[in-house]
Design a protein around this motif. Sequence first.
Motif, PDB file in Angstrom:
ATOM      1  N   LYS A  19       0.839  -1.198   0.000  1.00 23.72           N
ATOM      2  CA  LYS A  19       0.000   0.000   0.000  1.00 23.72           C
ATOM      3  C   LYS A  19       0.877   1.253   0.000  1.00 23.72           C
ATOM      4  O   LYS A  19       0.613   2.203  -0.736  1.00 23.72           O
ATOM      5  CB  LYS A  19      -0.905  -0.019   1.235  1.00 23.72           C
ATOM      6  N   TYR A  20       1.912   1.239   0.813  1.00 22.64           N
ATOM      7  CA  TYR A  20       2.830   2.374   0.869  1.00 22.64           C
ATOM      8  C   TYR A  20       3.509   2.596  -0.481  1.00 22.64           C
ATOM      9  O   TYR A  20       3.607   3.722  -0.958  1.00 22.64           O
ATOM     10  CB  TYR A  20       3.872   2.139   1.963  1.00 22.64           C
ATOM     11  N   PHE A  21       3.970   1.512  -1.107  1.00 21.59           N
ATOM     12  CA  PHE A  21       4.621   1.623  -2.411  1.00 21.59           C
ATOM     13  C   PHE A  21       3.679   2.270  -3.425  1.00 21.59           C
ATOM     14  O   PHE A  21       4.084   3.117  -4.210  1.00 21.59           O
ATOM     15  CB  PHE A  21       5.057   0.258  -2.933  1.00 21.59           C
ATOM     16  N   PHE A  31       6.957   1.462 -10.332  1.00 24.45           N
ATOM     17  CA  PHE A  31       8.354   1.354  -9.935  1.00 24.45           C
ATOM     18  C   PHE A  31       8.697   2.349  -8.841  1.00 24.45           C
ATOM     19  O   PHE A  31       8.085   3.404  -8.736  1.00 24.45           O
ATOM     20  CB  PHE A  31       9.269   1.626 -11.138  1.00 24.45           C
ATOM     21  N   LEU A  32       9.707   2.001  -8.049  1.00 25.27           N
ATOM     22  CA  LEU A  32      10.219   2.877  -7.004  1.00 25.27           C
ATOM     23  C   LEU A  32      11.711   3.101  -7.189  1.00 25.27           C
ATOM     24  O   LEU A  32      12.434   2.191  -7.581  1.00 25.27           O
ATOM     25  CB  LEU A  32      10.014   2.255  -5.625  1.00 25.27           C
ATOM     26  N   SER A  33      12.141   4.298  -6.843  1.00 21.98           N
ATOM     27  CA  SER A  33      13.569   4.597  -6.864  1.00 21.98           C
ATOM     28  C   SER A  33      14.217   3.993  -5.618  1.00 21.98           C
ATOM     29  O   SER A  33      13.534   3.595  -4.667  1.00 21.98           O
ATOM     30  CB  SER A  33      13.785   6.105  -6.863  1.00 21.98           C
ATOM     31  N   GLN A  34      15.526   3.972  -5.599  1.00 25.45           N
ATOM     32  CA  GLN A  34      16.238   3.449  -4.443  1.00 25.45           C
ATOM     33  C   GLN A  34      15.960   4.314  -3.212  1.00 25.45           C
ATOM     34  O   GLN A  34      15.781   3.785  -2.115  1.00 25.45           O
ATOM     35  CB  GLN A  34      17.743   3.386  -4.717  1.00 25.45           C
ATOM     36  N   LEU A  56      21.004  -5.867  -1.327  1.00 22.85           N
ATOM     37  CA  LEU A  56      19.587  -6.126  -1.581  1.00 22.85           C
ATOM     38  C   LEU A  56      19.132  -5.369  -2.822  1.00 22.85           C
ATOM     39  O   LEU A  56      18.440  -5.930  -3.675  1.00 22.85           O
ATOM     40  CB  LEU A  56      18.748  -5.705  -0.374  1.00 22.85           C
ATOM     41  N   TRP A  57      19.539  -4.120  -2.937  1.00 21.28           N
ATOM     42  CA  TRP A  57      19.140  -3.328  -4.095  1.00 21.28           C
ATOM     43  C   TRP A  57      19.655  -3.953  -5.390  1.00 21.28           C
ATOM     44  O   TRP A  57      18.941  -3.994  -6.387  1.00 21.28           O
ATOM     45  CB  TRP A  57      19.619  -1.886  -3.965  1.00 21.28           C
ATOM     46  N   LEU A  58      20.884  -4.457  -5.370  1.00 15.81           N
ATOM     47  CA  LEU A  58      21.437  -5.096  -6.569  1.00 15.81           C
ATOM     48  C   LEU A  58      20.618  -6.319  -6.973  1.00 15.81           C
ATOM     49  O   LEU A  58      20.413  -6.581  -8.155  1.00 15.81           O
ATOM     50  CB  LEU A  58      22.896  -5.486  -6.346  1.00 15.81           C
ATOM     51  N   VAL A  59      20.132  -7.068  -5.975  1.00 12.16           N
ATOM     52  CA  VAL A  59      19.302  -8.241  -6.266  1.00 12.16           C
ATOM     53  C   VAL A  59      17.951  -7.805  -6.816  1.00 12.16           C
ATOM     54  O   VAL A  59      17.447  -8.352  -7.802  1.00 12.16           O
ATOM     55  CB  VAL A  59      19.109  -9.107  -4.993  1.00 12.16           C
ATOM     56  N   LEU A  60      17.339  -6.810  -6.187  1.00 12.08           N
ATOM     57  CA  LEU A  60      16.012  -6.358  -6.603  1.00 12.08           C
ATOM     58  C   LEU A  60      16.033  -5.697  -7.968  1.00 12.08           C
ATOM     59  O   LEU A  60      15.127  -5.879  -8.768  1.00 12.08           O
ATOM     60  CB  LEU A  60      15.439  -5.370  -5.577  1.00 12.08           C
ATOM     61  N   SER A  65      17.967  -0.920 -13.862  1.00 11.37           N
ATOM     62  CA  SER A  65      17.223   0.259 -14.312  1.00 11.37           C
ATOM     63  C   SER A  65      17.193   1.352 -13.250  1.00 11.37           C
ATOM     64  O   SER A  65      16.599   2.392 -13.460  1.00 11.37           O
ATOM     65  CB  SER A  65      15.802  -0.145 -14.677  1.00 11.37           C
ATOM     66  N   ASP A  66      17.798   1.094 -12.090  1.00 12.54           N
ATOM     67  CA  ASP A  66      17.801   2.006 -10.947  1.00 12.54           C
ATOM     68  C   ASP A  66      16.397   2.227 -10.390  1.00 12.54           C
ATOM     69  O   ASP A  66      16.070   3.268  -9.854  1.00 12.54           O
ATOM     70  CB  ASP A  66      18.470   3.338 -11.278  1.00 12.54           C
ATOM     71  N   LYS A  67      15.545   1.204 -10.564  1.00  9.97           N
ATOM     72  CA  LYS A  67      14.212   1.220  -9.985  1.00  9.97           C
ATOM     73  C   LYS A  67      13.762  -0.226  -9.807  1.00  9.97           C
ATOM     74  O   LYS A  67      14.305  -1.137 -10.413  1.00  9.97           O
ATOM     75  CB  LYS A  67      13.239   2.010 -10.843  1.00  9.97           C
ATOM     76  N   VAL A  68      12.782  -0.410  -8.930  1.00 12.69           N
ATOM     77  CA  VAL A  68      12.303  -1.754  -8.622  1.00 12.69           C
ATOM     78  C   VAL A  68      10.788  -1.726  -8.488  1.00 12.69           C
ATOM     79  O   VAL A  68      10.216  -0.716  -8.108  1.00 12.69           O
ATOM     80  CB  VAL A  68      12.981  -2.278  -7.324  1.00 12.69           C
ATOM     81  N   ASP A  69      10.138  -2.835  -8.838  1.00  9.91           N
ATOM     82  CA  ASP A  69       8.691  -2.888  -8.634  1.00  9.91           C
ATOM     83  C   ASP A  69       8.364  -3.812  -7.463  1.00  9.91           C
ATOM     84  O   ASP A  69       9.190  -4.580  -6.996  1.00  9.91           O
ATOM     85  CB  ASP A  69       7.937  -3.276  -9.909  1.00  9.91           C
ATOM     86  N   TYR A  70       7.128  -3.689  -6.978  1.00  8.14           N
ATOM     87  CA  TYR A  70       6.713  -4.440  -5.798  1.00  8.14           C
ATOM     88  C   TYR A  70       6.764  -5.947  -6.028  1.00  8.14           C
ATOM     89  O   TYR A  70       7.134  -6.706  -5.146  1.00  8.14           O
ATOM     90  CB  TYR A  70       5.306  -4.004  -5.375  1.00  8.14           C
ATOM     91  N   GLY A  71       6.418  -6.390  -7.218  1.00 11.13           N
ATOM     92  CA  GLY A  71       6.483  -7.817  -7.533  1.00 11.13           C
ATOM     93  C   GLY A  71       7.899  -8.358  -7.423  1.00 11.13           C
ATOM     94  O   GLY A  71       8.116  -9.430  -6.867  1.00 11.13           O
TER      95      GLY A  71
END
Length: 116
Positions: A19-21, A31-34, A56-60, A65-71
Amino acid sequence: ILRESLSKRGVRVITGLGKYFRQVDKNRNGFLSQAAFKEALKVFHLEVPEGDLESLWLVLDDSKSDKVDYGEFTRAVFGEMNEYRKAFVRKAYMKLDFNKTGSVPMVDIRKCYCAK
């Protein structure tokens, strides 16, 4: 470390993070930034040492792309669903897909599901 923290606190934290994302995803691209990701961890008191956070960020962000999605986040933390759960989800989806089109409109979901 993050997996341990989340497993101790359970589903509420995961759903709360989701929900926060969605709230901080201002442009609704999924997508979310780091920086936003780090802030979310702080908000939910999920303490991750800086070195571990970078790992963790490298794995996600496997697409770099310097962003990650909730999935991606949930798959990284919890892994893929086991075969029993996948079969259960498929069975539920087949019931929702009345017309066997491969997609389920929201109106069809409302016919079968009430979140109350």
